[in-house]
Design a protein around this motif. Structure first.
Motif, mmCIF file in Angstrom:
data_model
loop_
_atom_site.group_PDB
_atom_site.id
_atom_site.type_symbol
_atom_site.label_atom_id
_atom_site.label_comp_id
_atom_site.label_asym_id
_atom_site.label_seq_id
_atom_site.Cartn_x
_atom_site.Cartn_y
_atom_site.Cartn_z
ATOM 1 N N SER A 118 23.517 53.193 32.850
ATOM 2 C CA SER A 118 22.940 53.581 31.604
ATOM 3 C C SER A 118 23.706 53.165 30.574
ATOM 4 C CB SER A 118 23.268 55.396 31.634
ATOM 5 O OG SER A 118 24.834 55.411 31.851
ATOM 6 N N GLU A 128 22.833 65.078 28.004
ATOM 7 C CA GLU A 128 22.173 66.027 29.041
ATOM 8 C C GLU A 128 20.972 66.950 28.824
ATOM 9 O OE1 GLU A 128 22.353 64.743 32.017
ATOM 10 O OE2 GLU A 128 24.230 63.668 31.991
ATOM 11 N N HIS A 160 18.210 65.036 28.255
ATOM 12 C CA HIS A 160 17.492 64.557 29.780
ATOM 13 C C HIS A 160 16.946 65.736 30.693
ATOM 14 C CE1 HIS A 160 20.073 60.567 29.490
ATOM 15 N NE2 HIS A 160 18.947 60.573 28.725
ATOM 16 N N ASP A 192 13.187 67.186 28.293
ATOM 17 C CA ASP A 192 12.360 66.633 29.116
ATOM 18 C C ASP A 192 11.464 67.465 29.898
ATOM 19 O OD1 ASP A 192 12.945 64.107 28.163
ATOM 20 O OD2 ASP A 192 13.883 63.300 29.717
#
Lengths: 249, 246
Positions: free
Chosen positions: A92, B34, B37, B41
């Motif tokens: 990443s 996070e 993510h 999402d």
């Protein structure tokens, strides 16, 4: 200098390492060689503390790692750089972020200083204009070079390389070998390389330890290895048709 | 025996995960990433499912109320209660266990099999905490927000279907939505959501972190993460309902 004394390691009933006594010298490229399953990777994982040993001691310049507290062990690990088989770059993160990651975690450098250090390390491994690329955009050889750059970012005292040439063509492997050897001498670090690649052995093997069925079977250097009468080592060294023909000549 | 050993290993991992972070600023940035993510999402799937489930609950309740004694606003009341008490906190968490849980397990599992976790350990970083704690924190922050959004959308879906199909008037539905509303029900739902969020992220993180092997094992870890998270949600749903409602 790293010293391993009377190391035993087993998994359930299976004894993987038996009474290993070996010293890895500072400023030299120390190789651990042996067939697959001989215990090379387990020995390396024990040396870096990823696996606990059943018996025996490992010391880093006199510091016994079995006697260290969690915090002290953490400090020692910041002196270690490791190059993994597949590079183990963080998917990443970009190349620059990968190289500067240890600095972000453990130094008080400003972003500019970190960038400068990352660029220096990338230049050292001859990687230019790759800062913003992701690992998935790199070739195998480039990944290994980024991994070396990351490993030397913190100016390590100890460098470990685990089968770093696997999956590389002989020419690229040679470049990586030489890079490791140069860095070892340049920074006067204790480098331990785990390999079964005979090209690497002949290229950079200042000190070689040959493991056979979990035991330390032979020790020497790249000149000694060609003239030894050790049967098991000769079987390992001359296991290919090419090396057998070269020996006959 | 395996369940006892796995529970022990899970608790040991959580002890490592919940240790003091190495660098708090980096963890903060990780938590924000996070949240994006794992939470933002998931907004799409939560929206679609909430609207449609709310709509279906209204139609089914209306279809089953055929007694003239039962007032029609009961449809709105039943829809609201079902959505707030059970659908939004539990079913949305189960859906997130599938979506987010598999993502966490496969991401960490891949890092394990490609030696990225070993690389973190070698650097002297508490890899368990570095990888799992931000995911737990992010889930515990964003999931309650998703659940509140789901509550509004579920009720909205119920209203929309009731009005569009003509089974009940808008006024009666809105009266039912407001009838006997206790804010404690929302509090109860949010407590459940926070616990479920912890379970999803920690159990999935555990399975990912302990992956051994290659791509096949990453897939297996991902499946186990979803199954075990879902089972834990169902069990804790019962326990929390017993503790908080009765």
């Amino acid at each position: 200098m790293i010293q391993a004394e009377h190391i035993y390691k087993s998994f359930r009933e299976h004894l993987v390492l038996e009474d290993i006594n070996v010293t890895f010298t500072k400023g030299k490229t120390n190789l651990i060689i042996g067939q697959s399953g001989s215990g090379k990777t387990v020995l390396m994982k024990c040396l870096v503390g990823l696996l606990p040993v059943d018996e025996g001691t490992i010391s880093y310049d006199g510091r016994l790692i079995s006697q260290l507290t969690f915090h002290e062990m953490k400090m020692i690990r910041q002196e270690i750089g490791m190059l993994f088989q597949g590079g183990a770059l963080f998917d990443s993160m970009t190349v620059e972020e990968n190289v500067s990651f240890p600095l972000t975690m453990f130094s008080k450098m400003s972003p500019e200083e970190k960038k400068e250090r990352a660029n220096f390390c990338l230049q050292r491994v001859n990687l230019l204009n790759t800062n913003n690329l992701y690992p998935s955009e790199l070739s195998g050889g480039m990944k290994k070079r980024v991994a070396i750059a990351r490993a030397i970012a913190m100016n390590p005292s100890y460098l470990f390389c685990d089968e770093h040439n696997s999956g590389l063509d002989p020419q690229t492997a040679n470049v990586i070998d030489n890079l490791i050897s140069e860095i070892t001498k340049e920074y006067n670090i204790t480098t331990i390389v785990n390999t079964h690649d005979m090209n690497s052995v002949m290229e950079i093997g200042d000190q070689i330890a040959f493991l056979y069925h979990g035991r330390l079977w032979w020790e020497g250097n790249r000149d000694d290895i060609l003239h030894t009468d050790n049967k098991e080592l000769n079987q390992f060294v001359y296991s290919t048709e090419l090396t057998r023909r070269l020996k006959k000549q | 025996m395996k369940i006892i050993s796995d529970t022990g290993r899970y608790l040991l991992l959580m002890w490592l995960v919940l240790r003091k972070p190495d660098k708090k600023n980096i963890y903060k940035n990780q938590v924000i990433l996070e949240i994006d993510h794992l939470g933002v999402d998931s907004l799409g799937i939560v929206t679609i499912i909430s609207v449609f489930i709310g709509a279906v609950i209204t139609i089914q309740t209306a279809f089953n109320i055929d007694s003239p004694i039962v007032p029609l606003y009961t449809i709105g009341f039943a829809t609201r209660q079902s959505v707030i008490l059970e659908f939004s906190p539990t079913i949305v968490s189960l859906i997130l266990a599938g979506k987010v849980g598999s993502r966490i397990a496969s991401e960490i599992g891949t890092m394990r099999v490609t030696e990225q976790i070993d690389a973190l350990e070698i650097m002297g970083i508490n890899s368990a905490s570095f990888l799992i704690l931000p995911k737990i924190a992010a889930s515990m922050i964003i999931n309650p927000i998703l659940v509140v959004i789901s509550m509004f959308l579920g009720v909205f879906g119920g209203w929309l279907s009731g009005v569009l199909t003509g089974v009940v008037s808008s006024n009666e539905l809105i009266y039912g939505f407001q009838y006997e509303f206790h804010p404690y029900d929302v509090f109860y739902a949010l407590i459940k959501t926070v616990v479920f969020a912890f379970l999803i992220a920690s159990i999935s993180g555990f399975h990912g972190y302990n992956t051994q092997g290659g791509a096949l094992e990453v897939g297996q870890a991902s499946t186990r993460a979803v199954v075990h998270s879902s089972i834990a949600i169902i069990i804790f749903n019962l326990i929390l309902t017993q503790l908080l409602l009765i």
